[in-house]
Design an enzyme around this catalytic site. Structure first.
Site, PDB file in Angstrom:
ATOM      1  N   HIS A 111       2.467 -12.589  -3.589  1.00 38.00           N
ATOM      2  CA  HIS A 111       2.337 -11.744  -4.783  1.00 38.00           C
ATOM      3  C   HIS A 111       3.682 -11.187  -5.246  1.00 38.00           C
ATOM      4  O   HIS A 111       3.724 -10.209  -5.990  1.00 38.00           O
ATOM      5  CB  HIS A 111       1.354 -10.589  -4.523  1.00 38.00           C
ATOM      6  CG  HIS A 111      -0.076 -11.042  -4.449  1.00 38.00           C
ATOM      7  ND1 HIS A 111      -1.101 -10.255  -3.978  1.00 38.00           N
ATOM      8  CD2 HIS A 111      -0.656 -12.210  -4.809  1.00 38.00           C
ATOM      9  CE1 HIS A 111      -2.252 -10.917  -4.035  1.00 38.00           C
ATOM     10  NE2 HIS A 111      -1.995 -12.111  -4.532  1.00 38.00           N
ATOM     11  N   GLU A 206     -12.025  -1.726   8.756  1.00 40.52           N
ATOM     12  CA  GLU A 206     -13.483  -1.868   8.672  1.00 40.52           C
ATOM     13  C   GLU A 206     -13.786  -3.300   8.217  1.00 40.52           C
ATOM     14  O   GLU A 206     -12.874  -3.980   7.738  1.00 40.52           O
ATOM     15  CB  GLU A 206     -14.037  -0.868   7.654  1.00 40.52           C
ATOM     16  CG  GLU A 206     -13.457  -1.125   6.281  1.00 40.52           C
ATOM     17  CD  GLU A 206     -13.593   0.046   5.313  1.00 40.52           C
ATOM     18  OE1 GLU A 206     -14.014   1.124   5.733  1.00 40.52           O
ATOM     19  OE2 GLU A 206     -13.266  -0.165   4.144  1.00 40.52           O
TER      20      GLU A 206
HETATM   21  P1  OAD Z   1      -6.964  -3.403  -0.522  1.00 38.17           P
HETATM   22  O1  OAD Z   1      -6.617  -2.008  -0.865  1.00 38.17           O
HETATM   23  O2  OAD Z   1      -7.931  -4.113  -1.393  1.00 38.17           O
HETATM   24  O3  OAD Z   1      -7.550  -3.466   0.961  1.00 38.17           O
HETATM   25  C1  OAD Z   1      -6.890  -2.832   2.032  1.00 38.17           C
HETATM   26  C2  OAD Z   1      -7.702  -3.065   3.285  1.00 38.17           C
HETATM   27  O4  OAD Z   1      -6.963  -2.489   4.354  1.00 38.17           O
HETATM   28  C3  OAD Z   1      -9.089  -2.439   3.284  1.00 38.17           C
HETATM   29  O5  OAD Z   1     -10.030  -3.381   3.762  1.00 38.17           O
HETATM   30  C4  OAD Z   1      -8.955  -1.257   4.249  1.00 38.17           C
HETATM   31  O6  OAD Z   1     -10.146  -1.024   5.004  1.00 38.17           O
HETATM   32  C5  OAD Z   1      -7.854  -1.740   5.168  1.00 38.17           C
HETATM   33  N1  OAD Z   1      -7.066  -0.648   5.772  1.00 38.17           N
HETATM   34  C6  OAD Z   1      -6.779   0.573   5.249  1.00 38.17           C
HETATM   35  N2  OAD Z   1      -6.021   1.289   6.103  1.00 38.17           N
HETATM   36  C7  OAD Z   1      -5.842   0.510   7.200  1.00 38.17           C
HETATM   37  C8  OAD Z   1      -5.165   0.681   8.436  1.00 38.17           C
HETATM   38  N3  OAD Z   1      -4.509   1.798   8.743  1.00 38.17           N
HETATM   39  N4  OAD Z   1      -5.201  -0.344   9.326  1.00 38.17           N
HETATM   40  C9  OAD Z   1      -5.867  -1.490   9.043  1.00 38.17           C
HETATM   41  N5  OAD Z   1      -6.523  -1.714   7.903  1.00 38.17           N
HETATM   42  C10 OAD Z   1      -6.505  -0.729   6.980  1.00 38.17           C
HETATM   43  O7  OAD Z   1      -5.584  -4.204  -0.386  1.00 38.17           O
HETATM   44  P2  OAD Z   1      -5.353  -5.785  -0.355  1.00 38.17           P
HETATM   45  O8  OAD Z   1      -6.483  -6.487   0.279  1.00 38.17           O
HETATM   46  O9  OAD Z   1      -3.998  -6.003   0.176  1.00 38.17           O
HETATM   47  O10 OAD Z   1      -2.532  -7.498  -5.813  1.00 38.17           O
HETATM   48  O11 OAD Z   1      -5.349  -6.099  -1.902  1.00 38.17           O
HETATM   49  C11 OAD Z   1      -5.093  -7.419  -2.326  1.00 38.17           C
HETATM   50  C12 OAD Z   1      -4.370  -7.394  -3.633  1.00 38.17           C
HETATM   51  O12 OAD Z   1      -5.071  -6.543  -4.556  1.00 38.17           O
HETATM   52  C13 OAD Z   1      -2.987  -6.769  -3.591  1.00 38.17           C
HETATM   53  O13 OAD Z   1      -1.992  -7.671  -3.170  1.00 38.17           O
HETATM   54  C14 OAD Z   1      -2.765  -6.338  -4.999  1.00 38.17           C
HETATM   55  C15 OAD Z   1      -4.114  -5.716  -5.264  1.00 38.17           C
HETATM   56  O14 OAD Z   1      -4.521  -5.649  -6.572  1.00 38.17           O
HETATM   57  C16 OAD Z   1      -1.825  -7.417  -6.963  1.00 38.17           C
HETATM   58  O15 OAD Z   1      -1.360  -6.366  -7.369  1.00 38.17           O
HETATM   59  C17 OAD Z   1      -1.693  -8.722  -7.662  1.00 38.17           C
END
Ligand code: OAD
Length: 235
Positions: A111, A206
């Site tokens: 990304h 989770e």
């Molecule tokens: P999300 O915010 O969608 O998901 C984050 C995940 O991390 C969730 O499932 C949380 O439960 C988990 N999480 C939170 N805190 C945590 C911790 N301390 N340890 C382990 N897990 C934890 O973020 P992404 O999946 O990265 O794209 O989102 C994907 C894409 O959506 C990003 O790259 C971005 C966003 O829109 C663009 O901007 C193009």
């Protein structure tokens, strides 16, 4: 069990404990900003100032952030796997540089990166650590006002997808860390890996939206579960 080719996918959750926000959690970035405004080419065309402000702030926050135990564990795991002759690639959806700062080597930023700029005219991409604003000229073609963050927005193609799919087809272990499984194509990597016969593992706070597709899963904060899992794998 020893694996020959490992592909790790990381998302915002791996950097959450470094103080960099996630997107979809309670208080996540998309609860405070409309992604249509700050993460689409249309939003940039409508209001570039808003988009510059959003990424300038995130870029500034990044300069003082430090990698956490999960980033360090992944860098250590890469060295251990390579020392045994195995292949290791880290594909990240994150635009931060925490994996680099922790010492990971073989990283694909699908990304893009906050510390990089992209010229919408000539396609120049290069290091960019300062604020961006309307009127900033491109260092390559000198056009003004069309330098943008080198971050993939919704509706755009992620980087290096051919490389990633090639590696997914070859990996025998696929591990997804700290991602909600809500954004494609990354959310589909686990299915590609399973089709290729890989063992698949989810490490997350989770269960993600894809949790049912993984062979194994461990849940908890990344700084706790990733070091334990990585140390076991490194043997
Ligand atoms: P999300 O915010 O969608 O998901 C984050 C995940 O991390 C969730 O499932 C949380 O439960 C988990 N999480 C939170 N805190 C945590 C911790 N301390 N340890 C382990 N897990 C934890 O973020 P992404 O999946 O990265 O794209 O989102 C994907 C894409 O959506 C990003 O790259 C971005 C966003 O829109 C663009 O901007 C193009």
């Amino acid at each position: 069990m020893s694996y020959k080719s490992i592909l790790i996918l990381t998302g915002a959750g791996v950097s959450a404990e470094s103080g960099l926000g996630t997107f979809r959690d309670k208080d996540g970035i998309w609860t405070k900003h409309r992604l249509e405004d700050v993460a689409t080419p249309q939003g940039f065309a409508r209001n570039p100032e808003l988009v510059y402000d959003f990424y300038n702030k995130r870029r500034r926050d990044l300069q003082s952030a430090e990698p956490n135990a999960a980033h360090f564990a992944l860098a250590k795991l890469e060295s251990a796997i390579q020392a045994k002759g195995g292949e290791f690639v880290l594909v990240t959806q994150n635009v931060d540089d925490m994996h680099e700062k922790a010492g990971s080597q073989n990283i694909i930023h699908m990304h893009g990166e906050l510390n990089s700029g992209l010229c919408a005219v000539c396609g120049w991409r290069g290091e960019w650590r300062v604020d961006m604003e309307a009127g900033t000229p491109c260092p390559n073609c000198a056009h003004e006002g069309l330098i943008r963050p080198d971050v993939v927005w919704f509706g755009e193609f992620p980087y290096l997808m051919d490389d990633i799919y090639e590696r997914l087809a070859l990996c025998d272990l696929f591990v997804s860390i700290g991602t909600s499984g809500a954004v494609y194509p990354a959310a589909d990597f686990v299915r590609e890996a399973r089709l290729a016969g890989a063992h698949t593992v989810e490490l997350n706070l989770e269960p993600s939206e894809n949790a049912y597709v993984f062979n194994d899963a461990y849940y908890g904060p990344a700084t706790e579960i990733v070091p334990i899992w990585a140390a076991k794998l490194a043997g």
